[in-house]
Design an enzyme around this catalytic site. Structure first.
Site, PDB file in Angstrom:
ATOM      1  CG  ASP A  97     -18.908   0.704  57.785  1.00  0.00           C
ATOM      2  OD1 ASP A  97     -17.706   0.863  57.677  1.00  0.00           O
ATOM      3  OD2 ASP A  97     -19.533  -0.375  57.355  1.00  0.00           O
TER       4      ASP A  97
ATOM      5  CB  ALA B  24     -32.081   0.969  49.771  1.00  0.00           C
TER       6      ALA B  24
ATOM      7  CE  LYS C  29     -19.132  -3.755  55.848  1.00  0.00           C
ATOM      8  NZ  LYS C  29     -19.320  -2.226  55.337  1.00  0.00           N
TER       9      LYS C  29
ATOM     10  CB  THR D 107      -9.534  -4.841  51.578  1.00  0.00           C
ATOM     11  OG1 THR D 107      -9.525  -3.930  52.824  1.00  0.00           O
ATOM     12  CG2 THR D 107      -8.550  -5.776  51.562  1.00  0.00           C
TER      13      THR D 107
HETATM   14  P1  ATR Z   1     -23.565  -2.079  49.997  1.00  0.00           P
HETATM   15  O1  ATR Z   1     -23.145  -3.164  50.898  1.00  0.00           O
HETATM   16  O2  ATR Z   1     -21.938  -1.464  49.352  1.00  0.00           O
HETATM   17  O3  ATR Z   1     -24.348  -1.086  50.143  1.00  0.00           O
HETATM   18  P2  ATR Z   1     -25.258  -3.593  48.340  1.00  0.00           P
HETATM   19  O4  ATR Z   1     -26.012  -4.024  49.557  1.00  0.00           O
HETATM   20  O5  ATR Z   1     -25.250  -4.572  47.173  1.00  0.00           O
HETATM   21  O6  ATR Z   1     -23.841  -2.905  48.525  1.00  0.00           O
HETATM   22  O7  ATR Z   1     -26.213  -2.297  47.622  1.00  0.00           O
HETATM   23  C1  ATR Z   1     -25.831  -1.557  46.371  1.00  0.00           C
HETATM   24  C2  ATR Z   1     -26.755  -0.594  46.069  1.00  0.00           C
HETATM   25  O8  ATR Z   1     -26.475   0.043  44.751  1.00  0.00           O
HETATM   26  C3  ATR Z   1     -28.196  -1.188  46.060  1.00  0.00           C
HETATM   27  O9  ATR Z   1     -29.109   0.063  46.500  1.00  0.00           O
HETATM   28  C4  ATR Z   1     -28.379  -1.336  44.461  1.00  0.00           C
HETATM   29  O10 ATR Z   1     -29.838  -1.215  44.159  1.00  0.00           O
HETATM   30  P3  ATR Z   1     -30.858  -2.662  44.043  1.00  0.00           P
HETATM   31  O11 ATR Z   1     -31.332  -2.514  45.486  1.00  0.00           O
HETATM   32  O12 ATR Z   1     -32.093  -2.061  43.337  1.00  0.00           O
HETATM   33  O13 ATR Z   1     -30.149  -3.719  43.828  1.00  0.00           O
HETATM   34  C5  ATR Z   1     -27.753  -0.258  43.859  1.00  0.00           C
HETATM   35  N1  ATR Z   1     -27.457  -0.649  42.501  1.00  0.00           N
HETATM   36  C6  ATR Z   1     -26.591  -1.407  42.072  1.00  0.00           C
HETATM   37  N2  ATR Z   1     -26.435  -1.521  40.554  1.00  0.00           N
HETATM   38  C7  ATR Z   1     -27.478  -0.339  40.434  1.00  0.00           C
HETATM   39  C8  ATR Z   1     -27.806   0.121  39.037  1.00  0.00           C
HETATM   40  N3  ATR Z   1     -27.306  -0.461  37.946  1.00  0.00           N
HETATM   41  N4  ATR Z   1     -28.554   1.050  38.949  1.00  0.00           N
HETATM   42  C9  ATR Z   1     -29.326   1.482  40.254  1.00  0.00           C
HETATM   43  N5  ATR Z   1     -28.885   1.081  41.400  1.00  0.00           N
HETATM   44  C10 ATR Z   1     -27.967  -0.108  41.564  1.00  0.00           C
END
Ligand code: ATR
Length: 279
Positions: free
Chosen positions: A106, A131, A70, A19
């Site tokens: 945010d 998402a 969160k 962080t």
């Molecule tokens: P944050 O709080 O930063 O948004 P998160 O809730 O873990 O983190 O969300 C990560 C996002 O990156 C999700 O939309 C995830 O897709 P999935 O919902 O299908 O898991 C996406 N993501 C992570 N790795 C990915 C990959 N290799 N290809 C496509 N999308 C990915």
């Protein structure tokens, strides 16, 4: 100098070692002559309840909340700000006389970062990739700021559908789930809210051929500052924005909530840049 009167703030996350918030806030307190100290707290998910008890017991003045807490912190708080409630996520807690108030900076921080780049969200057509929690905060903030349309594309479409359903309950007809990506001819702003780009060898979250002239490309990732997506977008002559602005402005808004004092924005910006060794 830390004294018996120093007020303690911090960030709860897991992990938390990456962080930049402690650097940003501690420099801001020093510059403002405020007797506050901001600390990182590594809190495993199963210790969140204890940690929140600790905020109360130790009279910690406030905290930021980051991944993965969160959403899960919400039922542990005494009051929830309306926007945080709509978004379903809290990134800032203020301890007011023993009562814990939850906020989400945010969302407003994201809008502030867009406006700082000269981009007004009103009537814009937006495509969000991802998402997760970040996508959700950004999508809500855009909805509340009058965009014309929001499409959400995610590897797991059900998660995009869930956010779209929420958005449509707040204001119907603006948001829809995208089940495939096609050339973004009719889109004004593309936002990467996936974690693709954090690691050096990650693939791009979208094929380069889908980027179109005039598109603004915003990557919520701030480290690296230039993700593969932003490098490709720059190469195509498109306007690019990194996640640094959102990081800065969410911090500025949190600082104001905790201290009631106007934050030293440029000091905070420089602190982030220095930590990332950007000139
Ligand atoms: P944050 O709080 O930063 O948004 P998160 O809730 O873990 O983190 O969300 C990560 C996002 O990156 C999700 O939309 C995830 O897709 P999935 O919902 O299908 O898991 C996406 N993501 C992570 N790795 C990915 C990959 N290799 N290809 C496509 N999308 C990915």
């Amino acid at each position: 100098m830390i004294t018996g009167k120093t007020k303690i703030l911090g960030i709860l996350g897991y992990p938390v070692s990456h962080t930049l918030s402690p650097v940003m806030h501690n420099e801001a307190f020093r510059a403002s002559g405020l007797d506050y100290c901001y600390l990182p707290f590594k809190v495993a998910p199963e210790r969140l309840l204890d940690a929140v008890g600790g905020i109360r017991a130790l009279n910690i003045r406030g905290v930021n909340i980051t991944v993965p807490h969160k959403e899960r912190i919400i039922p542990l708080l005494d009051h929830l700000d309306k926007e945080a409630s709509l978004i379903g996520a809290v990134n800032t807690v203020v301890n007011k006389d023993g009562k814990l108030y939850g906020y989400n900076t945010d969302a407003k921080g994201f809008i502030k970062s867009l406006k700082e780049e000269g981009i007004m969200p009103g009537r814009k057509k937006v495509m969000i990739l991802g998402a997760g929690g970040a996508a959700r905060a950004v999508a809500f903030s855009l909805l509340l700021n009058g965009v014309k349309s929001i499409q959400i594309y995610n590897r797991t479409p059900e998660k995009a559908e869930t956010i779209v359903d929420f958005l449509n309950r707040v204001k119907s007809g603006i948001a829809k789930t995208a089940y495939a990506i096609t050339p973004l001819k009719d889109i004004d702003i593309l936002i990467n809210a996936t974690s693709l780009g954090l690691k050096k060898n990650d693939p791009l979250p979208i094929a380069p051929a889908f980027l179109c002239p005039g598109l603004i490309v915003y990557d919520l990732i701030y480290n690296p500052q230039k993700t593969g997506l932003l490098i490709e977008a720059s190469r195509q002559g498109l306007k690019t924005i990194s996640g640094l602005g959102m990081l800065l402005w969410q911090g500025v808004l949190s600082f104001r909530l905790w201290t009631g004092i106007e934050p030293p924005v440029e000091i905070m910006r420089k602190a982030i840049y220095r930590a990332l060794r950007i000139r």
